[in-house]
Design a protein around this motif. Structure first.
Motif, PDB file in Angstrom:
ATOM      1  N   PRO A   3       0.826  -1.211   0.000  1.00  0.00           N
ATOM      2  CA  PRO A   3       0.000   0.000   0.000  1.00  0.00           C
ATOM      3  C   PRO A   3       0.860   1.262   0.000  1.00  0.00           C
ATOM      4  N   ARG A   4       0.362   2.303  -0.614  1.00  0.00           N
ATOM      5  CA  ARG A   4       1.083   3.574  -0.704  1.00  0.00           C
ATOM      6  C   ARG A   4       1.195   4.200   0.674  1.00  0.00           C
ATOM      7  N   GLN A   5       2.402   4.680   0.999  1.00  0.00           N
ATOM      8  CA  GLN A   5       2.624   5.315   2.293  1.00  0.00           C
ATOM      9  C   GLN A   5       2.658   6.832   2.188  1.00  0.00           C
ATOM     10  N   THR A   6       2.889   7.350   0.999  1.00  0.00           N
ATOM     11  CA  THR A   6       2.990   8.785   0.798  1.00  0.00           C
ATOM     12  C   THR A   6       1.701   9.306   0.185  1.00  0.00           C
ATOM     13  N   ASP A   7       1.199  10.361   0.755  1.00  0.00           N
ATOM     14  CA  ASP A   7       0.003  11.000   0.230  1.00  0.00           C
ATOM     15  C   ASP A   7       0.364  11.747  -1.061  1.00  0.00           C
ATOM     16  N   ARG A   8      -0.382  11.500  -2.127  1.00  0.00           N
ATOM     17  CA  ARG A   8      -0.100  12.161  -3.401  1.00  0.00           C
ATOM     18  C   ARG A   8      -0.217  13.672  -3.281  1.00  0.00           C
ATOM     19  N   ARG A   9      -1.178  14.138  -2.527  1.00  0.00           N
ATOM     20  CA  ARG A   9      -1.362  15.582  -2.375  1.00  0.00           C
ATOM     21  C   ARG A   9      -0.153  16.214  -1.687  1.00  0.00           C
ATOM     22  N   ALA A  10       0.412  15.544  -0.695  1.00  0.00           N
ATOM     23  CA  ALA A  10       1.606  16.066  -0.021  1.00  0.00           C
ATOM     24  C   ALA A  10       2.782  16.133  -0.994  1.00  0.00           C
ATOM     25  N   ALA A  11       2.897  15.141  -1.880  1.00  0.00           N
ATOM     26  CA  ALA A  11       3.966  15.162  -2.883  1.00  0.00           C
ATOM     27  C   ALA A  11       3.761  16.299  -3.872  1.00  0.00           C
ATOM     28  N   VAL A  12       2.525  16.520  -4.311  1.00  0.00           N
ATOM     29  CA  VAL A  12       2.234  17.626  -5.228  1.00  0.00           C
ATOM     30  C   VAL A  12       2.499  18.960  -4.544  1.00  0.00           C
ATOM     31  N   ASP A  13       2.098  19.105  -3.295  1.00  0.00           N
ATOM     32  CA  ASP A  13       2.382  20.340  -2.554  1.00  0.00           C
ATOM     33  C   ASP A  13       3.884  20.584  -2.451  1.00  0.00           C
ATOM     34  N   ALA A  14       4.661  19.538  -2.223  1.00  0.00           N
ATOM     35  CA  ALA A  14       6.119  19.679  -2.135  1.00  0.00           C
ATOM     36  C   ALA A  14       6.696  20.109  -3.487  1.00  0.00           C
ATOM     37  N   ILE A  15       6.191  19.538  -4.576  1.00  0.00           N
ATOM     38  CA  ILE A  15       6.682  19.905  -5.912  1.00  0.00           C
ATOM     39  C   ILE A  15       6.342  21.357  -6.224  1.00  0.00           C
ATOM     40  N   PHE A  16       5.130  21.788  -5.880  1.00  0.00           N
ATOM     41  CA  PHE A  16       4.753  23.187  -6.095  1.00  0.00           C
ATOM     42  C   PHE A  16       5.595  24.119  -5.216  1.00  0.00           C
ATOM     43  N   TYR A  17       5.909  23.691  -4.000  1.00  0.00           N
ATOM     44  CA  TYR A  17       6.774  24.486  -3.126  1.00  0.00           C
ATOM     45  C   TYR A  17       8.153  24.665  -3.756  1.00  0.00           C
ATOM     46  N   LEU A  18       8.725  23.567  -4.254  1.00  0.00           N
ATOM     47  CA  LEU A  18      10.039  23.639  -4.904  1.00  0.00           C
ATOM     48  C   LEU A  18      10.001  24.535  -6.141  1.00  0.00           C
ATOM     49  N   SER A  19       8.936  24.414  -6.917  1.00  0.00           N
ATOM     50  CA  SER A  19       8.819  25.195  -8.136  1.00  0.00           C
ATOM     51  C   SER A  19       8.661  26.683  -7.833  1.00  0.00           C
ATOM     52  N   ARG A  20       7.868  27.008  -6.854  1.00  0.00           N
ATOM     53  CA  ARG A  20       7.592  28.410  -6.541  1.00  0.00           C
ATOM     54  C   ARG A  20       8.758  29.089  -5.840  1.00  0.00           C
ATOM     55  N   THR A  21       9.385  28.400  -4.895  1.00  0.00           N
ATOM     56  CA  THR A  21      10.458  29.028  -4.120  1.00  0.00           C
ATOM     57  C   THR A  21      11.807  28.923  -4.809  1.00  0.00           C
ATOM     58  N   GLY A  22      11.964  27.927  -5.671  1.00  0.00           N
ATOM     59  CA  GLY A  22      13.249  27.747  -6.342  1.00  0.00           C
ATOM     60  C   GLY A  22      14.316  27.163  -5.444  1.00  0.00           C
ATOM     61  N   CYS A  23      13.934  26.594  -4.317  1.00  0.00           N
ATOM     62  CA  CYS A  23      14.935  26.039  -3.411  1.00  0.00           C
ATOM     63  C   CYS A  23      15.489  24.725  -3.973  1.00  0.00           C
ATOM     64  N   GLN A  24      16.598  24.301  -3.439  1.00  0.00           N
ATOM     65  CA  GLN A  24      17.208  23.045  -3.856  1.00  0.00           C
ATOM     66  C   GLN A  24      16.429  21.880  -3.258  1.00  0.00           C
ATOM     67  N   TRP A  25      16.548  20.734  -3.930  1.00  0.00           N
ATOM     68  CA  TRP A  25      15.855  19.537  -3.438  1.00  0.00           C
ATOM     69  C   TRP A  25      16.298  19.209  -2.019  1.00  0.00           C
ATOM     70  N   ARG A  26      17.573  19.397  -1.736  1.00  0.00           N
ATOM     71  CA  ARG A  26      18.090  19.067  -0.405  1.00  0.00           C
ATOM     72  C   ARG A  26      17.549  20.003   0.677  1.00  0.00           C
ATOM     73  N   MET A  27      17.014  21.152   0.270  1.00  0.00           N
ATOM     74  CA  MET A  27      16.508  22.120   1.235  1.00  0.00           C
ATOM     75  C   MET A  27      14.986  22.055   1.388  1.00  0.00           C
ATOM     76  N   LEU A  28      14.384  20.985   0.913  1.00  0.00           N
ATOM     77  CA  LEU A  28      12.944  20.793   1.076  1.00  0.00           C
ATOM     78  C   LEU A  28      12.629  20.698   2.566  1.00  0.00           C
ATOM     79  N   PRO A  29      11.681  21.492   3.063  1.00  0.00           N
ATOM     80  CA  PRO A  29      11.375  21.448   4.505  1.00  0.00           C
ATOM     81  C   PRO A  29      11.033  20.041   4.972  1.00  0.00           C
ATOM     82  N   ALA A  30      11.346  19.767   6.209  1.00  0.00           N
ATOM     83  CA  ALA A  30      11.223  18.413   6.763  1.00  0.00           C
ATOM     84  C   ALA A  30       9.784  17.949   6.921  1.00  0.00           C
ATOM     85  N   ASP A  31       8.819  18.872   6.913  1.00  0.00           N
ATOM     86  CA  ASP A  31       7.440  18.421   7.088  1.00  0.00           C
ATOM     87  C   ASP A  31       6.787  17.981   5.783  1.00  0.00           C
TER      88      ASP A  31
END
Length: 165
Positions: free
Chosen positions: A41-69
């Protein structure tokens, strides 16, 4: 000892300005693959992954600097790559472009696009020239790659093509 996975699981998720609202998520959720039958079964919520991708796209931060939450960066990268290869982002862009055109009272497909080209110049490091150890810029001696941008009447991106002469 620090275990980031444990911290991610124990923290309540913060809200970010780039997070999707429930109405926005309802519009795009059908474009992402549903849960598969069988297997783990999937352990990661798809919406949380999409939110993280939009966060990276909007802020321009590096993948390694993705917030821990957000989900772990490797998981977010896996989803981003999978959806890119499946054409999800192109389909989303196309659907929203068509919806914006129809809402404005235009045909769903553009009849005219504006195309612009930009030649990209760079350093020619293979010539053996050196200028303070970095090479010399020769912008007009050799054709470089060219980026072609197509936009519609409303300024929405239609297509971007990179060519090499």
């Amino acid at each position: 000892m620090f275990y980031p996975e444990k911290r991610r699981n124990s923290m309540a998720r913060r809200s970010y300005p780039t997070d999707l609202t429930d109405a926005q998520w309802a519009l795009i959720t059908r474009h992402f693959q549903p849960e598969r039958r069988g297997g783990r079964p999937r352990q990661t919520d798809r919406r949380a992954a999409v939110d993280a991708i939009f966060y990276l796209s909007r802020t321009g931060c590096q993948w390694r600097m993705l917030p821990a939450d957000f989900p772990p960066r490797g998981t977010v990268w896996w989803y981003f790559r999978r959806w890119r290869l499946d054409g999800v982002w192109v389909r989303l862009h196309r659907n929203f472009r068509v919806a914006a055109r129809v809402k404005a009272g235009c045909r769903s497909d553009p009849t005219v696009v504006i195309m612009d080209a930009l030649e990209l110049f760079g350093r020619n490091m293979n010539r053996g020239d050196s200028h303070e150890g970095g090479g010399v810029i020769h912008p007009f001696e050799e054709d470089g790659p060219c980026q072609h941008l197509c936009r519609q009447r409303f300024g929405h991106g239609f297509r971007s093509i990179l060519t090499r002469d």
